[in-house]
Design a protein around this motif. Structure first.
Motif, PDB file in Angstrom:
ATOM      1  N   PHE A  68       0.867  -1.174   0.000  1.00 20.47           N
ATOM      2  CA  PHE A  68       0.000   0.000   0.000  1.00 20.47           C
ATOM      3  C   PHE A  68       0.902   1.221   0.000  1.00 20.47           C
ATOM      4  N   GLY A  69       0.751   2.028  -1.044  1.00 19.12           N
ATOM      5  CA  GLY A  69       1.623   3.189  -1.185  1.00 19.12           C
ATOM      6  C   GLY A  69       3.058   2.734  -1.300  1.00 19.12           C
ATOM      7  N   GLY A  70       3.922   3.304  -0.515  1.00 17.52           N
ATOM      8  CA  GLY A  70       5.334   2.934  -0.511  1.00 17.52           C
ATOM      9  C   GLY A  70       5.682   1.940   0.580  1.00 17.52           C
ATOM     10  N   TYR A  71       4.663   1.257   1.110  1.00 16.22           N
ATOM     11  CA  TYR A  71       4.863   0.365   2.247  1.00 16.22           C
ATOM     12  C   TYR A  71       4.509  -1.079   1.920  1.00 16.22           C
ATOM     13  N   LEU A  72       5.093  -1.989   2.708  1.00 11.67           N
ATOM     14  CA  LEU A  72       4.859  -3.417   2.558  1.00 11.67           C
ATOM     15  C   LEU A  72       4.615  -4.057   3.920  1.00 11.67           C
ATOM     16  N   LYS A  73       3.870  -5.147   3.892  1.00  7.33           N
ATOM     17  CA  LYS A  73       3.705  -6.012   5.056  1.00  7.33           C
ATOM     18  C   LYS A  73       3.783  -7.441   4.556  1.00  7.33           C
ATOM     19  N   PRO A  74       4.247  -8.351   5.403  1.00 10.14           N
ATOM     20  CA  PRO A  74       4.183  -9.767   5.014  1.00 10.14           C
ATOM     21  C   PRO A  74       2.729 -10.184   4.843  1.00 10.14           C
ATOM     22  N   LYS A  75       2.476 -11.100   3.943  1.00 10.94           N
ATOM     23  CA  LYS A  75       1.120 -11.533   3.622  1.00 10.94           C
ATOM     24  C   LYS A  75       0.386 -12.077   4.845  1.00 10.94           C
TER      25      LYS A  75
END
Length: 99
Positions: free
Chosen positions: A87-94
């Motif tokens: 989302f946007g310039g960010y990531l999270k592990p699935k």
């Protein structure tokens, strides 16, 4: 004939990118857990934790001894393969999204 060689190059590049999937997912989880811990220790909601794409690509370049460009290609490929939450310039592990 030239397009045949181009397809071989594309396939080889895609294979190289995919070879970094698992190490990158492990690194993302490691950094994500550190971010969650930092938020938790400061009394904030740990569900707001996320890793910037830039931070992850820099850590990948350092740890895996690859270029920033290749690291960004791996991240883009992971997003397209729906292996991470972006989302946007960010990531999270699935798996973090399901909790």
């Amino acid at each position: 004939m030239n397009s045949h060689f181009q397809k071989q190059t594309d396939h080889r590049q895609q294979t190289q990118i995919q070879s970094f999937y698992e190490p990158t997912l492990r690194l993302l989880s490691e950094v994500y857990e550190r971010k969650k811990s930092n938020l938790r220790s400061k009394g904030y909601d740990e569900n707001n934790a996320a890793v910037t794409k830039v931070e992850l690509s820099q850590k990948m370049a350092s740890r895996f001894r690859i270029t920033i460009w290749l690291a960004e290609q791996v991240i883009s490929s992971l997003v397209k393969a729906n292996r991470v939450i972006a989302f946007g310039g960010y990531l999270k592990p699935k798996e973090a999204g399901g909790k």
